[in-house]
Design an enzyme around this catalytic site. Structure first.
Site, PDB file in Angstrom:
ATOM      1  N   GLU A 113       0.888  -1.165   0.000  1.00  0.00           N
ATOM      2  CA  GLU A 113       0.000   0.000   0.000  1.00  0.00           C
ATOM      3  C   GLU A 113       0.921   1.208   0.000  1.00  0.00           C
ATOM      4  O   GLU A 113       1.468   1.574   1.033  1.00  0.00           O
ATOM      5  CB  GLU A 113      -0.871   0.009   1.265  1.00  0.00           C
ATOM      6  CG  GLU A 113      -1.792  -1.166   1.401  1.00  0.00           C
ATOM      7  CD  GLU A 113      -2.863  -1.169   0.348  1.00  0.00           C
ATOM      8  OE1 GLU A 113      -3.283  -0.073  -0.067  1.00  0.00           O
ATOM      9  OE2 GLU A 113      -3.260  -2.250  -0.090  1.00  0.00           O
ATOM     10  N   CYS A 138      -2.980   8.452   3.382  1.00  0.00           N
ATOM     11  CA  CYS A 138      -2.682   7.893   2.057  1.00  0.00           C
ATOM     12  C   CYS A 138      -3.825   8.143   1.085  1.00  0.00           C
ATOM     13  O   CYS A 138      -3.623   8.181  -0.120  1.00  0.00           O
ATOM     14  CB  CYS A 138      -2.432   6.404   2.179  1.00  0.00           C
ATOM     15  SG  CYS A 138      -3.753   5.528   3.033  1.00  0.00           S
TER      16      CYS A 138
HETATM   17  P1  NAP Z   1       8.333   5.012   4.619  1.00  0.00           P
HETATM   18  O1  NAP Z   1       9.429   5.933   4.942  1.00  0.00           O
HETATM   19  O2  NAP Z   1       8.343   4.322   3.321  1.00  0.00           O
HETATM   20  O3  NAP Z   1       8.310   3.959   5.821  1.00  0.00           O
HETATM   21  C1  NAP Z   1       7.322   2.974   5.883  1.00  0.00           C
HETATM   22  C2  NAP Z   1       7.800   1.834   6.747  1.00  0.00           C
HETATM   23  O4  NAP Z   1       8.897   1.192   6.110  1.00  0.00           O
HETATM   24  C3  NAP Z   1       8.311   2.245   8.105  1.00  0.00           C
HETATM   25  O5  NAP Z   1       7.883   1.319   9.059  1.00  0.00           O
HETATM   26  C4  NAP Z   1       9.809   2.215   7.953  1.00  0.00           C
HETATM   27  O6  NAP Z   1      10.455   1.986   9.161  1.00  0.00           O
HETATM   28  C5  NAP Z   1       9.951   1.042   7.041  1.00  0.00           C
HETATM   29  N1  NAP Z   1      11.179   0.975   6.305  1.00  0.00           N
HETATM   30  C6  NAP Z   1      11.861   1.978   5.715  1.00  0.00           C
HETATM   31  N2  NAP Z   1      12.965   1.496   5.107  1.00  0.00           N
HETATM   32  C7  NAP Z   1      12.981   0.176   5.317  1.00  0.00           C
HETATM   33  C8  NAP Z   1      13.871  -0.868   4.970  1.00  0.00           C
HETATM   34  N3  NAP Z   1      14.968  -0.639   4.256  1.00  0.00           N
HETATM   35  N4  NAP Z   1      13.595  -2.116   5.384  1.00  0.00           N
HETATM   36  C9  NAP Z   1      12.488  -2.376   6.102  1.00  0.00           C
HETATM   37  N5  NAP Z   1      11.624  -1.423   6.473  1.00  0.00           N
HETATM   38  C10 NAP Z   1      11.861  -0.152   6.091  1.00  0.00           C
HETATM   39  O7  NAP Z   1       6.930   5.727   4.729  1.00  0.00           O
HETATM   40  P2  NAP Z   1       6.387   6.683   5.893  1.00  0.00           P
HETATM   41  O8  NAP Z   1       7.121   7.961   5.803  1.00  0.00           O
HETATM   42  O9  NAP Z   1       6.355   5.991   7.201  1.00  0.00           O
HETATM   43  O10 NAP Z   1       4.895   6.869   5.456  1.00  0.00           O
HETATM   44  C11 NAP Z   1       4.482   7.859   4.575  1.00  0.00           C
HETATM   45  C12 NAP Z   1       4.186   7.281   3.224  1.00  0.00           C
HETATM   46  O11 NAP Z   1       3.340   6.151   3.352  1.00  0.00           O
HETATM   47  C13 NAP Z   1       3.459   8.245   2.330  1.00  0.00           C
HETATM   48  O12 NAP Z   1       4.061   8.238   1.083  1.00  0.00           O
HETATM   49  C14 NAP Z   1       2.044   7.672   2.238  1.00  0.00           C
HETATM   50  O13 NAP Z   1       1.385   7.970   1.053  1.00  0.00           O
HETATM   51  C15 NAP Z   1       2.259   6.227   2.409  1.00  0.00           C
HETATM   52  N6  NAP Z   1       1.082   5.581   2.984  1.00  0.00           N
HETATM   53  C16 NAP Z   1       0.351   4.738   2.209  1.00  0.00           C
HETATM   54  C17 NAP Z   1      -0.769   4.133   2.738  1.00  0.00           C
HETATM   55  C18 NAP Z   1      -1.614   3.200   1.933  1.00  0.00           C
HETATM   56  O14 NAP Z   1      -2.481   2.511   2.496  1.00  0.00           O
HETATM   57  N7  NAP Z   1      -1.436   3.103   0.643  1.00  0.00           N
HETATM   58  C19 NAP Z   1      -1.133   4.371   4.050  1.00  0.00           C
HETATM   59  C20 NAP Z   1      -0.359   5.240   4.799  1.00  0.00           C
HETATM   60  C21 NAP Z   1       0.755   5.852   4.256  1.00  0.00           C
HETATM   61  P3  NAP Z   1      11.202   3.177   9.937  1.00  0.00           P
HETATM   62  O15 NAP Z   1      10.181   4.215  10.222  1.00  0.00           O
HETATM   63  O16 NAP Z   1      11.713   2.522  11.156  1.00  0.00           O
HETATM   64  O17 NAP Z   1      12.277   3.661   9.011  1.00  0.00           O
END
Ligand code: NAP
Length: 689
Positions: free
Chosen positions: A256, A295
């Site tokens: 997602e 999102c």
């Molecule tokens: P993110 O930076 O991509 O992080 C998402 C998750 O991935 C976090 O738990 C992060 O952990 C983890 N992560 C990052 N790098 C990783 C790696 N190399 N290996 C394993 N895990 C890793 O996103 P975010 O800033 O938290 O969220 C914002 C984004 O999410 C926005 O772009 C939004 O549109 C999207 N979103 C989408 C939905 C949907 O349902 N489609 C819902 C909500 C949000 P850490 O925080 O510990 O780095």
């Protein structure tokens, strides 16, 4: 500073180093440090598989649904603990309601779906049996059973409770243990929620683990029985889906990701129309709820050129009324972003957008807060005439930011929407059904959900930005190509579907459901005299016969008023290419069949609550003689109710043994006295109703 703990292998684990510091979204003060240091990820995954999996798989779908219900009720009872912490994420009470109560609500929703739509057994039958041999001696059916792995969820920061629970509910219902990995900035809230769930002792050992901090080498220990559910940015998704666990070992991967969701104002929905007002109000809501960190938030606001000025002015004016400030203040309508780092990212995205769009509004008064210490930001509206510039359609500013874009006609609106490259949801605001059809079918291939709004749903629509447990949440392309929730669809992602081939008797033994061609046990007396516990699958009766007369048909027509020509007009019925003469009403055949198979005296059968899959296979003519083969097909215990549901395979046959009607009769059958909550002495009044 407090170190967040992880819940690993049945115990709380304190990291052996400080880790990354997270700060309060409003004050900027440190909240906790987050690290997964010291966790043995191989053992963690193994514990889920070796302890959690067997514990969950030993339960039926209904038993697991009961766990979800208890868990949901427990979180509702303890919700204030979570609300208190949620302010530190920048969320207002209303924002937190979506996250906390919305999340607990998903558990309850899946609990109820599991109880109503899944069998009280450990496997799910998928579709009707397929007859593979002409004589019916070799058949096949599909079964779906839980994977023997672990569901690892990697979540985004914006919904620390809901984001974990909407993945947990279908996994637990399916019977697959879960490891939750929250995003670092808001992991303190997820940790508190998991602590409540663990303290409740509702879940069996190994069903739930929590990793606060990085996932270390966890993915190296995942394979083909495991699932990875990722929510977050497209860039992290791209990184994770390229891991050998996914590419080489076929771990199931669901994404997602981010998306630039659109709201489209219909061409006839100008100022003064209800749809215009609803549109403006929803755009403002979507920009400001969770400070736009959703999102599903509306990022692109598509408006016909003739209404562009009016819509821009209306949205800007409504944004000017939004009170921004301390999320703990009940008057506040929009709180803070999750962190000042996040604000920096959003402002950078606004800067990119402003290369091809004009900023309409980007300032506001901040109430009772220091906007420099906390992660506050004014709602920011941009307007673009340069409609096809890719920046506008691909730059996600994950905050209170939207761009209004003009369009010329429906085809243009569809094209512009598609430039987002795939989104979670779009809304269409129109009172014109033809326009709703053109826009919805035009954009549906690019969306997981389309939300159509006119005046008739002004007070009942569930809203553009609300994913619902019974509807699919996900979207193609940029949105990640994944699918979550969607009722039982979400459960099925955690099951392996297997085609099982064999004899009808073998498939009955394997599935617990009577298969066509399987042995009927006709020697057990009238099956309606047997209570639920004594009734075996395959117990059957071949009834006495009954000859249908013209009097029966005319009497039925008179008492019901059903004088359709095929029953009452000799000449017209004779001319019919289907009947070639007068025939009995199909419902008369069903009624006569009931007369043949019902046991009249009070007994264990408490009620007949319907029929499923009814087909009238051949006409029944006056003079035809009917019998019924009624076979116990499926039993579903209703825990604690004193009864179970029994579905009976009913075949109505004529004198040539042709099937004239086939259906499932659905009944409630009492347990043995004293069993499953049944009264010690039978007090039911029997028969069907
Ligand atoms: P993110 O930076 O991509 O992080 C998402 C998750 O991935 C976090 O738990 C992060 O952990 C983890 N992560 C990052 N790098 C990783 C790696 N190399 N290996 C394993 N895990 C890793 O996103 P975010 O800033 O938290 O969220 C914002 C984004 O999410 C926005 O772009 C939004 O549109 C999207 N979103 C989408 C939905 C949907 O349902 N489609 C819902 C909500 C949000 P850490 O925080 O510990 O780095």
């Amino acid at each position: 500073m407090r170190r967040l703990e992880s819940f690993i292998q049945g115990a709380w684990h304190t990291p052996d180093c400080e880790g990354m510091a997270t700060s309060h979204a409003v004050t900027g003060e440190p909240v906790a440090t987050v690290s997964s240091s010291g966790i043995d990820f191989e053992r963690t995954a193994a514990y889920a598989r070796e302890v959690g999996g067997p514990n969950l798989r030993s339960m039926t779908f209904h038993e697991r649904a009961a766990l979800l219900k208890q868990l949901g009720q427990h979180l509702f009872a303890e919700k204030e603990t979570l609300y208190d912490l949620s302010t530190a994420t920048g969320a207002t009470r209303a924002d937190s309601w979506i996250d906390i109560e919305g999340g607990a609500g998903v558990l309850l929703s899946y609990a109820s779906k599991g109880r109503r739509e899944l069998p009280n057994s450990t496997i799910l039958l998928d579709g009707d049996p397929e007859i593979l041999a002409r004589d019916g001696s070799f058949i096949a059916t599909h079964i779906a059973a839980p994977l023997h792995g672990v569901a690892v969820q990697v979540n985004a920061f914006n919904f620390p409770c809901w984001g974990a629970l909407e993945k947990l509910a279908p996994a637990l219902l399916a019977g697959v243990p879960t490891i939750i990995k929250p995003a670092t900035p808001t992991a303190f809230l997820t940790e508190a929620m998991v602590r409540l769930m663990i303290q409740s002792e509702i879940l069996p050992a190994g069903a739930l683990q929590l990793v606060c901090g990085g996932v270390g080498d966890l993915f190296d220990h995942l394979g083909g029985q495991d699932l990875i559910g990722f929510t977050g940015s497209a860039s992290t998704a791209a990184l994770l889906r390229a891991h050998p666990a996914v590419l080489e070992r076929s771990a199931r991967f669901n994404t997602e990701a981010d998306s630039l969701n659109a709201a489209i104002l219909g061409s006839g929905s100008g100022p003064g129309s209800t749809e215009f007002d609803l549109f403006v109000s929803e755009v403002v809501t979507e920009m400001t709820v969770k400070a736009g960190q959703k999102c599903t938030a509306i990022r692109r606001v598509l408006v016909p050129h003739q209404h562009l000025n009016a819509a821009t002015e209306a949205v800007a004016a409504a944004l000017g009324e939004v009170r921004v400030g301390d999320p703990a203040d009940p008057e506040t309508e929009m709180g803070a972003l999750v962190s000042t780092a996040q604000r920096t990212e959003v402002l950078a995205a606004v800067s990119t957008l402003s290369g091809s769009a004009t900023v309409v509004t980007s300032s506001c008064e901040f109430h009772n807060v220091d906007p420099q210490r906390g992660a506050f930001m004014a709602p920011t509206l941009l307007r673009s005439e340069n409609t096809t510039n890719p920046d506008v359609h691909t730059t996600e500013a994950f905050g209170p930011v939207s761009t209004i874009i003009g369009y010329s006609d429906a085809a243009d609106a569809v094209h512009l929407t598609s430039l987002g490259g795939g989104s979670l949801v779009a809304s269409v605001y129109t009172a014109d059904p033809a326009e709703a059809h053109a826009l919805t079918t035009g954009i549906s291939a690019h969306h997981g959900r389309v939300h159509v709004v006119d005046a008739s749903v002004a007070t009942t629509s569930t809203g553009h930005g609300s994913p619902l447990p019974n509807l699919v949440h996900g979207g193609p392309g940029r949105a990640g190509g994944g699918e979550e929730m969607g009722g039982l669809r979400g459960v099925r992602h955690h099951l392996q579907t297997t085609a099982v081939q064999g004899s009808p008797d073998m498939l009955t033994a394997i599935t617990g459901e009577w298969m066509p061609g399987s042995t009927r046990h006709l020697d057990r007396g009238h099956p309606f005299k047997l209570n639920f516990d004594d009734l075996d699958i395959g117990t059957a009766i071949h009834t006495d016969s009954r000859t249908v007369t013209l009097d029966d048909i005319e009497g039925f027509a008179e008492s019901t008023g059903d004088n359709f020509y095929a029953h009452m007009d000799e000449e017209a019925a004779a001319a019919s290419p289907i009947f070639g003469g007068r025939v009995a009403h199909g419902y008369l055949v069903l009624a006569l069949a009931a007369g043949l198979f019902v046991w009249p005296d009070p007994g264990p059968v408490l009620a007949n609550y319907g029929v499923d899959r009814c087909r009238f296979a051949k006409p029944t003519y006056p003079g035809d003689t009917l019998t019924v083969l009624l076979t116990c097909k499926r039993k579903t215990l209703r825990a604690g109710s004193g009864y179970g549901e029994v579905a009976w395979d009913a075949q109505v046959l004529n004198q040539d043994d042709d099937v004239v009607a086939a259906y499932d009769v659905l009944t409630m059958v009492a347990n043995r006295p004293g069993v499953n909550g049944a009264p010690p002495e039978q007090t039911n009044n029997g028969g069907d109703n």
